[in-house]
Design a protein around this motif. Structure first.
Motif, mmCIF file in Angstrom:
data_model
loop_
_atom_site.group_PDB
_atom_site.id
_atom_site.type_symbol
_atom_site.label_atom_id
_atom_site.label_comp_id
_atom_site.label_asym_id
_atom_site.label_seq_id
_atom_site.Cartn_x
_atom_site.Cartn_y
_atom_site.Cartn_z
ATOM 1 N N VAL A 93 28.445 46.132 39.826
ATOM 2 C CA VAL A 93 27.480 45.578 40.809
ATOM 3 C C VAL A 93 28.053 46.776 41.779
ATOM 4 O O VAL A 93 28.728 46.540 42.723
ATOM 5 C CB VAL A 93 26.367 44.716 41.542
ATOM 6 N N LEU A 94 27.677 48.503 42.087
ATOM 7 C CA LEU A 94 28.728 49.212 43.554
ATOM 8 C C LEU A 94 27.519 49.537 44.205
ATOM 9 O O LEU A 94 27.001 50.201 44.045
ATOM 10 C CB LEU A 94 28.655 50.734 42.591
ATOM 11 N N ASP A 95 28.395 49.205 45.405
ATOM 12 C CA ASP A 95 27.361 49.229 46.515
ATOM 13 C C ASP A 95 27.327 50.620 47.186
ATOM 14 O O ASP A 95 28.980 51.303 47.774
ATOM 15 C CB ASP A 95 28.380 48.197 47.340
ATOM 16 N N ASN A 96 26.662 51.238 47.479
ATOM 17 C CA ASN A 96 26.945 52.530 47.619
ATOM 18 C C ASN A 96 26.143 53.058 49.035
ATOM 19 O O ASN A 96 25.549 54.263 48.932
ATOM 20 C CB ASN A 96 26.564 53.715 46.310
ATOM 21 N N SER A 97 26.132 51.779 49.956
ATOM 22 C CA SER A 97 24.896 52.273 51.155
ATOM 23 C C SER A 97 25.830 52.932 52.049
ATOM 24 O O SER A 97 26.838 53.334 51.869
ATOM 25 C CB SER A 97 25.460 50.572 51.416
ATOM 26 N N LEU A 113 36.235 51.823 46.072
ATOM 27 C CA LEU A 113 35.424 51.313 45.312
ATOM 28 C C LEU A 113 35.233 51.551 44.264
ATOM 29 O O LEU A 113 34.917 51.033 43.155
ATOM 30 C CB LEU A 113 33.807 50.961 45.974
ATOM 31 N N LYS A 114 34.718 53.092 43.676
ATOM 32 C CA LYS A 114 35.003 53.924 42.636
ATOM 33 C C LYS A 114 35.785 53.172 41.910
ATOM 34 O O LYS A 114 35.919 52.997 40.430
ATOM 35 C CB LYS A 114 34.285 54.703 42.965
ATOM 36 N N ASP A 115 36.892 53.141 42.121
ATOM 37 C CA ASP A 115 38.506 52.613 41.702
ATOM 38 C C ASP A 115 38.603 51.530 41.433
ATOM 39 O O ASP A 115 38.957 51.253 39.556
ATOM 40 C CB ASP A 115 39.668 53.283 42.422
ATOM 41 N N ALA A 116 37.878 51.164 41.745
ATOM 42 C CA ALA A 116 37.841 49.403 41.720
ATOM 43 C C ALA A 116 37.310 49.085 40.557
ATOM 44 O O ALA A 116 37.048 48.915 39.259
ATOM 45 C CB ALA A 116 37.871 48.963 42.746
ATOM 46 N N ALA A 117 35.581 50.051 40.558
ATOM 47 C CA ALA A 117 35.035 50.009 39.172
ATOM 48 C C ALA A 117 35.494 50.691 37.848
ATOM 49 O O ALA A 117 35.278 49.966 36.657
ATOM 50 C CB ALA A 117 33.639 50.583 39.796
ATOM 51 N N LYS A 118 35.784 52.012 38.624
ATOM 52 C CA LYS A 118 36.964 52.902 36.944
ATOM 53 C C LYS A 118 38.120 51.789 36.311
ATOM 54 O O LYS A 118 38.221 51.749 35.318
ATOM 55 C CB LYS A 118 37.212 53.851 37.489
ATOM 56 N N LEU A 132 26.031 50.205 35.222
ATOM 57 C CA LEU A 132 26.480 50.061 36.846
ATOM 58 C C LEU A 132 24.955 50.051 37.451
ATOM 59 O O LEU A 132 23.951 50.665 37.010
ATOM 60 C CB LEU A 132 27.156 51.668 36.116
ATOM 61 N N VAL A 133 25.193 48.478 38.158
ATOM 62 C CA VAL A 133 23.503 48.346 39.042
ATOM 63 C C VAL A 133 24.636 49.324 40.236
ATOM 64 O O VAL A 133 25.401 48.857 41.322
ATOM 65 C CB VAL A 133 23.456 47.425 39.538
ATOM 66 N N THR A 134 23.692 50.251 41.309
ATOM 67 C CA THR A 134 23.809 50.769 42.317
ATOM 68 C C THR A 134 23.189 50.058 43.830
ATOM 69 O O THR A 134 21.923 49.580 42.846
ATOM 70 C CB THR A 134 24.080 51.847 42.458
ATOM 71 N N ALA A 135 23.322 49.964 44.720
ATOM 72 C CA ALA A 135 22.899 49.204 46.229
ATOM 73 C C ALA A 135 21.598 50.405 46.407
ATOM 74 O O ALA A 135 20.304 49.216 46.623
ATOM 75 C CB ALA A 135 23.130 49.598 47.642
ATOM 76 N N GLN A 183 29.284 39.109 32.493
ATOM 77 C CA GLN A 183 30.696 39.254 33.588
ATOM 78 C C GLN A 183 29.568 40.194 35.208
ATOM 79 O O GLN A 183 30.071 41.221 34.340
ATOM 80 C CB GLN A 183 32.294 39.228 33.203
ATOM 81 N N VAL A 184 30.084 39.629 35.873
ATOM 82 C CA VAL A 184 29.232 40.590 36.685
ATOM 83 C C VAL A 184 30.611 40.864 37.876
ATOM 84 O O VAL A 184 30.947 40.164 38.360
ATOM 85 C CB VAL A 184 28.026 40.191 37.590
ATOM 86 N N ALA A 185 31.255 42.131 37.925
ATOM 87 C CA ALA A 185 32.165 42.410 39.406
ATOM 88 C C ALA A 185 31.217 43.223 40.209
ATOM 89 O O ALA A 185 30.170 44.208 39.930
ATOM 90 C CB ALA A 185 32.888 43.338 38.136
ATOM 91 N N ILE A 186 30.854 42.538 41.570
ATOM 92 C CA ILE A 186 30.700 43.291 43.032
ATOM 93 C C ILE A 186 31.363 43.483 43.504
ATOM 94 O O ILE A 186 31.979 43.481 44.830
ATOM 95 C CB ILE A 186 29.651 42.057 43.600
ATOM 96 N N LEU A 187 31.491 45.238 44.182
ATOM 97 C CA LEU A 187 32.181 46.170 44.596
ATOM 98 C C LEU A 187 31.649 46.461 46.297
ATOM 99 O O LEU A 187 30.150 47.287 45.791
ATOM 100 C CB LEU A 187 32.637 47.091 43.602
ATOM 101 N N THR A 188 32.226 46.224 46.869
ATOM 102 C CA THR A 188 31.370 45.880 48.168
ATOM 103 C C THR A 188 32.177 46.182 49.629
ATOM 104 O O THR A 188 33.456 45.713 49.447
ATOM 105 C CB THR A 188 30.232 45.586 48.358
ATOM 106 N N ASP A 189 31.311 46.670 50.496
ATOM 107 C CA ASP A 189 32.393 46.850 51.434
ATOM 108 C C ASP A 189 32.071 45.708 52.738
ATOM 109 O O ASP A 189 33.252 45.619 53.190
ATOM 110 C CB ASP A 189 32.014 48.567 52.226
ATOM 111 N N GLY A 190 31.227 44.715 52.284
ATOM 112 C CA GLY A 190 31.495 43.738 53.023
ATOM 113 C C GLY A 190 30.354 43.687 54.019
ATOM 114 O O GLY A 190 30.034 42.661 54.736
#
Lengths: 286, 293
Positions: A93-97, A113-118, A132-135, A183-190
């Motif tokens: 889950v990639l936060d692209n807000s 965040l993209k680096d972490a996703a890769k 890949l699921v984006t915001a 497994q779900v990986a959430i990558l966000t700026d919080g």
């Protein structure tokens, strides 16, 4: 190494069981009438050292098994040499807000965040499936290469998005995959604004990545003055932003519309004017 | 044939008859030398010897005065000393005879063999004390008394072979044969001492060591078990796979010790497994010594 369920380490207390079995000598087992007990006693007496050593080894193995189970239940996080995993359904889950477009230490948060996703996708094996699921609600699945490309192509969009909805969607995808391990990986700026509701994880293993360090201050545009007042393609906009510490930053835009924007600010937070211009269709500020 | 199958054919009496019919017939040879029919050996003439037994042919050829020693056919007086302690009432497998059942049939067989050859046979049964004493007799009807006694219950909690052997010593005053049938789960030194008393009285001693195959190799169907001695009621918890090899070694060493002690008492020792046909231990025990019952 850290643990996702550190309380499970309390299971390690179960090593008292093999220890007790070893020290108290088991009375369990079948009761057998055996007249030649004197031969058995002689065997025990003459080979007791070997038997004791073997029993000690058995106890140590049992303790090691209990410790390993407790460690596994605590779900350690860490990369080990040669470690592998069972086939897993992985949803990133990639936060692209819009807030992820902010530049911190010379790099947009989204890029980190993209680096972490890769990096998460790089640990996936041949037996894994990934999405890949984006915001902004977009879902990309298929082979691993396609998902990596989708990560590369992801850009910040002009909005807060619905990260909670994206997480729910990710959970549904991994559960419907037919693969036992999820497994779900959430990558966000919080940013709190991206979370519009509470998401149900349904017990799916979830890892959250958020950039460390102090988050950038929120700013607001309090004034925008076009120059000349009647807008022309060569005109500029002088904007004044403000932050919670009443610091005022002025900037100048070179163009009117920026559908995909990546902001970069130079001058190290110095108050005053700053000019912005567009480069190859991307929003760049100077 | 499988001893369990043979035992299933009928009572001890019937079984013993079948075994004897299939075993052998004929006279035994006495270990005692005398002046009888069959030549055994020469010895030098001594003044006072009966001149009838001088070997005149040898004298004519070699001019040596030698006496002919011939084998004497005698009536053997044998006593079977049977262990009927609690440890004998055990079998390592469901379809197998208990050690006591096997030993009783073996004792009845030996008695019948002896009686058919007009020898005398007696029986002593013992557990923690002497249970039965039947003096040796040579009448055929005497066998029924022995068989009747074998069917009596025994199985006390301990084994006192010394008492049984000393009772045999007092019962048979003339040199004869004493056959001890036991699982020998007792002190070898005490038993050997008692056997030495019998050997000193001129008896031929044979020990038939009854063992269940499961006692020989710890053939117990359990992974972990709490073993209990039915006589002493002592217990010992053990993992069968862990101790099996050590157990076999211990059994072999114990058997070697028994052989050493028994050879010191001039007694022959034969292992008898309860899954062996009855004829095998009889042949081994008696034919090796050429004293056929």
């Amino acid at each position: 190494m850290s643990f996702l369920a550190p309380f499970a380490l309390l299971l390690a207390g179960a090593i008292a069981i093999p220890l007790a079995l070893h020290l108290l000598r088991r009375k369990s087992g079948e009761h057998v009438e055996f007249p030649a007990l004197q031969y058995l006693l002689r065997a025990q007496r003459e080979f007791s050292r070997t038997l004791k050593l073997r029993n000690l080894l058995l106890m140590l193995i049992r303790i090691a098994i209990v410790l390993a189970l407790a460690l596994a239940a605590a779900r350690p996080i860490g990369q080990m040499i040669g470690s592998g995993h069972a086939p897993t359904a992985l949803a990133v889950v990639l936060d692209n807000s819009l807030s992820t477009s902010v530049v911190v230490n010379g790099q947009p948060v989204l890029a980190r965040l993209k680096d972490a996703a890769k990096a998460a996708l790089a640990r996936a094996g041949n037996g894994d499936r990934a999405w890949l699921v984006t915001a902004d609600g977009k879902v990309v699945g298929g082979d691993m290469e396609a998902v990596r490309d989708a990560v590369d192509r992801t850009e910040a969009f002009a909005g807060a998005g619905d990260l909670g909805g994206a997480v729910s969607r990710a959970v549904q995808l991994v559960e419907a995959s037919g693969i036992p391990a999820h497994q779900v990986a959430i990558l966000t700026d919080g940013q709190a604004s991206a979370w519009t509701g509470v998401s149900s994880l349904d017990g799916v293993s979830t890892t959250v990545f958020a950039p460390d360090g102090t988050p950038p201050r929120n700013r607001a545009v309090v004034r925008a003055i076009p120059e000349p007042p009647h807008w022309t393609p060569r005109g500029t906009i002088r904007a004044t932003t403000t932050a919670t510490d009443n610091e005022v930053v002025n900037g100048t835009h070179a163009r009117r519309a920026f559908p995909r924007a990546t902001a970069r600010r130079e001058g190290h937070g110095e108050s005053g004017d700053s000019s912005c211009r567009n480069t190859s269709g991307k929003y760049t500020s100077k | 044939m499988d001893p369990a199958l043979v035992a299933g054919l009928g009572s001890i009496e019937l079984v013993a008859r079948r075994i004897v019919d299939g075993f052998m017939q004929g006279l035994h040879r006495s270990p005692r030398k005398g002046f009888s029919v069959e030549f055994a050996d020469h010895r030098a003439y001594q003044p006072g010897d009966d001149l009838r037994f001088i070997d005149w042919k040898v004298l004519a050829r070699t001019d040596r005065w030698l006496m002919k020693m011939n084998t004497e056919d005698t009536n053997l007086r044998a006593t079977v000393v049977l262990d009927v302690s609690k440890s004998m009432e055990w079998s390592g497998a469901p379809g197998r005879l208990t050690k006591a059942a096997y030993a009783e049939r073996l004792a009845a067989t030996v008695a019948l063999l002896l009686l058919r050859q007009r020898d005398s046979v007696g029986l002593i049964r013992f557990d923690s004390e002497v249970r039965t004493v039947i003096p040796p007799r040579a009448r055929t009807i005497h066998w029924h008394r022995i068989v009747g006694s074998l069917m009596e219950p025994g199985a006390g909690l301990a084994s006192d072979a010394t008492g049984g052997l000393l009772a045999a010593a007092s019962l048979v005053t003339r040199p004869g044969m004493v056959i001890l049938i036991s699982d020998l789960l007792m002190d070898p030194i005490e038993v050997a001492d008692a056997l030495k008393v019998l050997a000193g009285a001129g008896h031929h001693l044979t020990v038939l060591h009854i063992m269940d195959p499961a006692e020989r190799d710890l053939g117990v169907n359990a992974i972990e078990a709490e073993f209990q001695d039915p006589e002493s009621l002592r217990t010992l918890a053990a993992t069968v796979a862990d101790v099996r090899e050590a157990y076999k070694t211990a059994v072999t060493e114990t058997i070697d010790e028994w052989r050493e002690h028994l050879s010191g008492a001039a007694a022959s020792h034969e292992i008898v497994l309860t899954d062996q046909p009855f004829g095998m231990p009889l042949r081994r025990a008696f034919m090796n010594r050429q004293i056929l019952p």
